[in-house]
Design a protein around this motif. Structure first.
Motif, PDB file in Angstrom:
ATOM      1  N   GLN A  17      20.113   8.793  42.719  1.00 50.74           N
ATOM      2  CA  GLN A  17      19.438   7.647  42.086  1.00 50.74           C
ATOM      3  C   GLN A  17      20.378   6.440  42.029  1.00 50.74           C
ATOM      4  OE1 GLN A  17      18.423   8.874  38.016  1.00 50.74           O
ATOM      5  NE2 GLN A  17      20.317   7.980  37.262  1.00 50.74           N
ATOM      6  N   ILE A  19      22.604   3.208  42.443  1.00 52.48           N
ATOM      7  CA  ILE A  19      23.429   2.619  43.508  1.00 52.48           C
ATOM      8  C   ILE A  19      23.571   3.587  44.686  1.00 52.48           C
ATOM      9  CG2 ILE A  19      25.812   1.924  44.036  1.00 52.48           C
ATOM     10  CD1 ILE A  19      25.910   0.730  41.133  1.00 52.48           C
ATOM     11  N   ASP A  38      24.666  15.653  44.828  1.00 49.82           N
ATOM     12  CA  ASP A  38      24.310  15.264  43.455  1.00 49.82           C
ATOM     13  C   ASP A  38      24.012  16.542  42.674  1.00 49.82           C
ATOM     14  OD1 ASP A  38      23.266  12.234  42.314  1.00 49.82           O
ATOM     15  OD2 ASP A  38      22.701  13.982  41.098  1.00 49.82           O
ATOM     16  N   ASP A  64      28.336  19.835  41.821  1.00 50.86           N
ATOM     17  CA  ASP A  64      28.937  19.065  40.736  1.00 50.86           C
ATOM     18  C   ASP A  64      30.317  18.598  41.220  1.00 50.86           C
ATOM     19  OD1 ASP A  64      30.335  18.276  38.461  1.00 50.86           O
ATOM     20  OD2 ASP A  64      29.370  19.778  37.175  1.00 50.86           O
ATOM     21  N   ASN A  91      30.692   7.907  44.545  1.00 47.75           N
ATOM     22  CA  ASN A  91      29.836   7.051  43.718  1.00 47.75           C
ATOM     23  C   ASN A  91      29.412   7.716  42.400  1.00 47.75           C
ATOM     24  OD1 ASN A  91      27.639   4.873  43.290  1.00 47.75           O
ATOM     25  ND2 ASN A  91      26.461   6.775  43.412  1.00 47.75           N
ATOM     26  N   TYR A 155      35.558   5.235  29.856  1.00 44.46           N
ATOM     27  CA  TYR A 155      35.020   4.760  31.139  1.00 44.46           C
ATOM     28  C   TYR A 155      36.023   3.816  31.826  1.00 44.46           C
ATOM     29  CZ  TYR A 155      31.515   2.773  34.365  1.00 44.46           C
ATOM     30  OH  TYR A 155      30.817   2.364  35.480  1.00 44.46           O
ATOM     31  N   LYS A 159      37.889   4.367  35.432  1.00 52.69           N
ATOM     32  CA  LYS A 159      37.708   3.449  36.564  1.00 52.69           C
ATOM     33  C   LYS A 159      39.025   2.766  36.938  1.00 52.69           C
ATOM     34  CE  LYS A 159      33.273   4.165  37.206  1.00 52.69           C
ATOM     35  NZ  LYS A 159      32.803   4.797  38.439  1.00 52.69           N
ATOM     36  N   ILE A 188      24.840  -3.918  37.106  1.00 53.17           N
ATOM     37  CA  ILE A 188      23.870  -3.712  38.181  1.00 53.17           C
ATOM     38  C   ILE A 188      22.621  -3.027  37.614  1.00 53.17           C
ATOM     39  CG2 ILE A 188      23.484  -2.632  40.450  1.00 53.17           C
ATOM     40  CD1 ILE A 188      25.747  -4.713  40.508  1.00 53.17           C
ATOM     41  N   THR A 190      20.312  -0.537  37.313  1.00 48.61           N
ATOM     42  CA  THR A 190      20.112   0.882  37.688  1.00 48.61           C
ATOM     43  C   THR A 190      19.701   1.660  36.437  1.00 48.61           C
ATOM     44  OG1 THR A 190      22.340   1.619  37.088  1.00 48.61           O
ATOM     45  CG2 THR A 190      22.063   0.745  39.321  1.00 48.61           C
TER      46      THR A 190
HETATM   47  N1  LIG Z   1      24.993   0.329  37.022  1.00 45.96           N
HETATM   48  C1  LIG Z   1      26.011  -0.448  36.754  1.00 45.96           C
HETATM   49  O1  LIG Z   1      25.869  -1.515  36.133  1.00 45.96           O
HETATM   50  C2  LIG Z   1      27.393  -0.062  37.226  1.00 45.96           C
HETATM   51  C3  LIG Z   1      28.423  -0.989  37.025  1.00 45.96           C
HETATM   52  C4  LIG Z   1      29.703  -0.666  37.448  1.00 45.96           C
HETATM   53  C5  LIG Z   1      29.943   0.538  38.073  1.00 45.96           C
HETATM   54  N2  LIG Z   1      28.920   1.425  38.246  1.00 45.96           N
HETATM   55  C6  LIG Z   1      29.273   2.696  38.901  1.00 45.96           C
HETATM   56  O2  LIG Z   1      28.427   2.890  40.021  1.00 45.96           O
HETATM   57  C7  LIG Z   1      28.209   4.302  40.209  1.00 45.96           C
HETATM   58  C8  LIG Z   1      26.709   4.570  40.265  1.00 45.96           C
HETATM   59  O3  LIG Z   1      26.142   4.083  39.071  1.00 45.96           O
HETATM   60  P1  LIG Z   1      24.557   4.048  38.800  1.00 45.96           P
HETATM   61  O4  LIG Z   1      24.321   2.936  37.861  1.00 45.96           O
HETATM   62  O5  LIG Z   1      23.811   4.130  40.070  1.00 45.96           O
HETATM   63  O6  LIG Z   1      24.437   5.409  37.975  1.00 45.96           O
HETATM   64  P2  LIG Z   1      23.182   6.378  37.767  1.00 45.96           P
HETATM   65  O7  LIG Z   1      23.390   7.048  36.452  1.00 45.96           O
HETATM   66  O8  LIG Z   1      21.916   5.651  38.007  1.00 45.96           O
HETATM   67  O9  LIG Z   1      23.410   7.451  38.951  1.00 45.96           O
HETATM   68  C9  LIG Z   1      24.538   8.288  38.965  1.00 45.96           C
HETATM   69  C10 LIG Z   1      24.251   9.508  39.812  1.00 45.96           C
HETATM   70  O10 LIG Z   1      25.408  10.373  39.717  1.00 45.96           O
HETATM   71  C11 LIG Z   1      24.950  11.706  39.546  1.00 45.96           C
HETATM   72  N3  LIG Z   1      25.982  12.518  38.885  1.00 45.96           N
HETATM   73  C12 LIG Z   1      26.359  12.432  37.572  1.00 45.96           C
HETATM   74  N4  LIG Z   1      27.284  13.373  37.313  1.00 45.96           N
HETATM   75  C13 LIG Z   1      27.501  14.055  38.472  1.00 45.96           C
HETATM   76  C14 LIG Z   1      28.336  15.157  38.838  1.00 45.96           C
HETATM   77  N5  LIG Z   1      29.130  15.749  37.930  1.00 45.96           N
HETATM   78  N6  LIG Z   1      28.309  15.600  40.108  1.00 45.96           N
HETATM   79  C15 LIG Z   1      27.476  15.021  41.024  1.00 45.96           C
HETATM   80  N7  LIG Z   1      26.658  13.994  40.733  1.00 45.96           N
HETATM   81  C16 LIG Z   1      26.665  13.517  39.471  1.00 45.96           C
HETATM   82  C17 LIG Z   1      23.684  11.573  38.713  1.00 45.96           C
HETATM   83  O11 LIG Z   1      22.867  12.726  38.808  1.00 45.96           O
HETATM   84  C18 LIG Z   1      23.052  10.325  39.331  1.00 45.96           C
HETATM   85  O12 LIG Z   1      22.213  10.655  40.423  1.00 45.96           O
HETATM   86  C19 LIG Z   1      28.902   4.990  39.049  1.00 45.96           C
HETATM   87  O13 LIG Z   1      30.174   5.443  39.454  1.00 45.96           O
HETATM   88  C20 LIG Z   1      29.042   3.901  38.012  1.00 45.96           C
HETATM   89  O14 LIG Z   1      30.116   4.124  37.144  1.00 45.96           O
HETATM   90  C21 LIG Z   1      27.664   1.154  37.846  1.00 45.96           C
END
Ligand SMILES: NC(=O)c1ccc[n+]([C@@H]2O[C@H](COP(=O)([O-])OP(=O)(O)OC[C@H]3O[C@@H](n4cnc5c(N)ncnc54)[C@H](O)[C@@H]3O)[C@@H](O)[C@H]2O)c1
Length: 252
Positions: A17, A19, A38, A64, A91, A155, A159, A188, A190
């Motif tokens: 899901q 990004i 995932d 995982d 990601n 967090y 990062k 972003i 999401t």
């Molecule tokens: N959304 C934002 O604003 C934002 C900003 C900065 C950075 N990010 C980073 O971008 C990346 C994606 O973020 P997003 O917003 O799409 O997140 P999201 O929560 O929408 O998706 C994250 C995905 O990671 C999977 N996941 C979680 N734990 C896991 C594990 N232990 N093993 C395998 N898969 C696992 C989840 O099932 C999910 O499908 C992340 O690393 C997040 O920290 C997001």
């Protein structure tokens, strides 16, 4: 830029899901075979169908990223099937926000484990085959929060650790023609961002120089660039994709 990733195999974590899906679709549209990792099997099945409907080559793996055995098993399966992994996108990430006095040990460990240790395990697992092939592109999804964010000590630390890991691996892997870079997204749109309390999200949006959230395709574009041979002399870099947020505070 069609087929920029012709005959390339890409492994994307957290691919079910947000990004991750956008990265998967972009790399697939540009010719890559995409391997999705995932913990969410149902969502993975749905994305697989979408990629297949668009005539893309795709495999899914429920694993995982914090589990070394599952990570190694997945990487070995991909190598058995496709003989190589050209691109790795770390990601998968989670948030467990709170002020430092309220962050439990469990929330600290979980965030560090998924966001930092998970990326390390994947890098370690793909390295031998990338080294053998003398080819690899690793992109770690960090966050603008690595610079520091109130209420996100765990967090931000995870990062920031990912930035240090990126820079160190860039040095260690450069001689094998493996590029290691990071993308640091700002806010972003999401499910992760939408999961924040409504008022907190509204406040964050107001604090953006652009006054709006970025979209998942903004991140996918940056990842695709770093995964391409156009970025062949770029390694150890942190590309902020945040509408300028990392440049400083807005005078309100
Ligand atoms: N959304 C934002 O604003 C934002 C900003 C900065 C950075 N990010 C980073 O971008 C990346 C994606 O973020 P997003 O917003 O799409 O997140 P999201 O929560 O929408 O998706 C994250 C995905 O990671 C999977 N996941 C979680 N734990 C896991 C594990 N232990 N093993 C395998 N898969 C696992 C989840 O099932 C999910 O499908 C992340 O690393 C997040 O920290 C997001």
């Amino acid at each position: 830029m069609k087929d920029r990733f012709f005959e390339k195999t890409a492994l994307i974590t957290g691919a079910a899901q947000g990004i991750g899906v956008s990265i998967v679709k972009r790399l697939s549209q540009e010719g890559a075979t995409v391997c999705l990792l995932d913990i969410n099997k149902d969502l993975l099945e749905k994305i697989k169908q979408e990629i297949e409907d668009a005539k893309g080559e795709v495999q899914i793996y429920r694993a995982d990223v914090t589990n070394k055995e599952e990570v190694n098993k997945t990487v070995n399966e991909i190598l058995r099937t496709y003989k190589k992994i050209d691109i790795l996108v770390n990601n998968a990430g989670i948030i467990r926000d709170g002020f430092v006095s309220k962050i439990s040990e469990e929330d600290w460990d979980q965030v560090l484990s998924v966001n930092l240790k998970g990326s390390f395990l994947l890098c370690q697992a793909v390295f031998p085959s990338m080294k053998e092939k003398r080819y690899g592109k690793i992109i770690n999804i960090s966050s603008r929060a690595w610079l520091g964010n109130i209420g996100q000590a765990n967090y931000s630390a995870s990062k920031g650790g990912l930035v240090s890991l990126t820079r160190t691996l860039a040095l260690e892997f450069a001689r094998y023609n493996i590029n290691v870079n990071a993308v640091a997204p700002g806010l972003i749109d999401t499910p992760m961002a939408r999961g924040l309390p409504k008022e907190a999200l509204e406040r964050l949006i107001k604090m953006q120089p652009t006054g709006k959230m970025g979209c998942v395709d903004d991140i996918a574009s940056a990842v695709a660039f770093l995964a391409s041979d156009e970025a062949q002399f770029i390694t150890g870099q942190i590309l902020h994709v945040d509408g300028g947020k990392s440049c400083g505070l807005l005078a309100l």
